[in-house]
Design a protein around this motif. Structure first.
Motif, PDB file in Angstrom:
ATOM      1  N   ASP A  25       0.834  -1.205   0.000  1.00 16.15           N
ATOM      2  CA  ASP A  25       0.000   0.000   0.000  1.00 16.15           C
ATOM      3  C   ASP A  25       0.867   1.252   0.000  1.00 16.15           C
ATOM      4  O   ASP A  25       0.576   2.220  -0.713  1.00 16.15           O
ATOM      5  CB  ASP A  25      -0.934   0.005   1.212  1.00 16.15           C
ATOM      6  N   GLN A  28       2.207   1.815  -3.436  1.00 13.55           N
ATOM      7  CA  GLN A  28       1.150   2.278  -4.334  1.00 13.55           C
ATOM      8  C   GLN A  28       0.859   3.761  -4.125  1.00 13.55           C
ATOM      9  O   GLN A  28       0.650   4.503  -5.087  1.00 13.55           O
ATOM     10  CB  GLN A  28      -0.124   1.461  -4.113  1.00 13.55           C
ATOM     11  N   ILE A  29       0.854   4.201  -2.873  1.00 11.64           N
ATOM     12  CA  ILE A  29       0.590   5.612  -2.583  1.00 11.64           C
ATOM     13  C   ILE A  29       1.750   6.474  -3.063  1.00 11.64           C
ATOM     14  O   ILE A  29       1.539   7.550  -3.644  1.00 11.64           O
ATOM     15  CB  ILE A  29       0.309   5.808  -1.083  1.00 11.64           C
ATOM     16  N   GLN A  94      -7.958   0.500   4.804  1.00 10.03           N
ATOM     17  CA  GLN A  94      -8.327   1.060   3.504  1.00 10.03           C
ATOM     18  C   GLN A  94      -8.178   2.572   3.440  1.00 10.03           C
ATOM     19  O   GLN A  94      -8.607   3.194   2.464  1.00 10.03           O
ATOM     20  CB  GLN A  94      -9.777   0.678   3.166  1.00 10.03           C
ATOM     21  N   LYS A 120      -8.075   6.977   0.234  1.00 14.97           N
ATOM     22  CA  LYS A 120      -8.784   5.731   0.501  1.00 14.97           C
ATOM     23  C   LYS A 120      -8.519   4.786  -0.668  1.00 14.97           C
ATOM     24  O   LYS A 120      -8.254   5.213  -1.799  1.00 14.97           O
ATOM     25  CB  LYS A 120     -10.277   5.952   0.695  1.00 14.97           C
ATOM     26  N   LYS A 121      -8.573   3.512  -0.354  1.00 13.98           N
ATOM     27  CA  LYS A 121      -8.366   2.482  -1.365  1.00 13.98           C
ATOM     28  C   LYS A 121      -9.716   2.170  -1.994  1.00 13.98           C
ATOM     29  O   LYS A 121     -10.678   1.846  -1.302  1.00 13.98           O
ATOM     30  CB  LYS A 121      -7.768   1.231  -0.734  1.00 13.98           C
ATOM     31  N   THR A 122      -9.785   2.310  -3.306  1.00 10.14           N
ATOM     32  CA  THR A 122     -11.026   2.069  -4.038  1.00 10.14           C
ATOM     33  C   THR A 122     -10.781   0.952  -5.044  1.00 10.14           C
ATOM     34  O   THR A 122      -9.669   0.419  -5.134  1.00 10.14           O
ATOM     35  CB  THR A 122     -11.468   3.345  -4.796  1.00 10.14           C
ATOM     36  N   GLY A 125      -7.814   1.649  -7.096  1.00  8.46           N
ATOM     37  CA  GLY A 125      -6.559   1.874  -6.391  1.00  8.46           C
ATOM     38  C   GLY A 125      -6.726   2.990  -5.377  1.00  8.46           C
ATOM     39  O   GLY A 125      -7.831   3.378  -5.017  1.00  8.46           O
ATOM     40  N   TRP A 126      -5.614   3.514  -4.902  1.00  9.02           N
ATOM     41  CA  TRP A 126      -5.641   4.595  -3.918  1.00  9.02           C
ATOM     42  C   TRP A 126      -6.028   5.895  -4.599  1.00  9.02           C
ATOM     43  O   TRP A 126      -5.548   6.206  -5.693  1.00  9.02           O
ATOM     44  CB  TRP A 126      -4.275   4.733  -3.255  1.00  9.02           C
TER      45      TRP A 126
END
Length: 142
Positions: A25, A28-29, A94, A120-122, A125-126
């Motif tokens: 995570d 990814q951010i 999330q 927020k993770k959707t 993606g973030w």
């Protein structure tokens, strides 16, 4: 012959895709912030808006407002350069919170912004759901 080559390339691509490690995570951010940097420097409002959640609301602006602001900013400036420094990143399930210092160079004027960003993770993606500290950059585009 060509069909066999295409099938081989697809198979190699599929094996590579399935074997590559999934990004954490945090990674990814961090990638999201790099994508934002590239999109701003390219003055690409649609790429920026893909990183913003549909339910973005910072108490003053919603996503629709940000779209208009980005388009106006990109039209009124010749050159934009962004240098982000990630100071804090906290992920809890999330949701995530990040704090960044961003050096923003617009048409040879430099400004340091201190951003607070909630994500927020959707399913896509973030995405950013709230941000503050960027409003000071508006004066650069007036």
């Amino acid at each position: 012959m060509i069909a066999a080559l295409v099938v081989l390339l697809v198979a190699i691509s599929l094996v590579y895709y399935l074997q590559r490690p999934e990004l954490s995570d945090e990674e990814q951010i961090q990638r999201l912030f790099l994508e934002a940097e590239r999109a701003v420097e390219a003055k690409d409002a649609s790429d920026i808006m893909r990183l913003i959640a549909d339910d973005y609301d910072d108490g003053t602006f919603v996503k629709r407002d940000l779209t208009r602001l980005a388009i106006r900013a990109f039209r009124t400036s010749d050159e934009i350069d962004v240098v982000p420094y990630l100071r804090l990143l906290q992920v809890q399930g999330q949701e995530a919170h990040a704090e960044l210092d961003v050096d923003l160079l617009v048409d040879s004027d430099t400004q340091r912004l201190k951003l607070a960003v909630d994500l927020k993770k959707t399913g896509r993606g973030w995405q950013v759901i709230r941000a503050s500290g960027w409003e000071a950059a508006g004066s650069e585009f007036e």
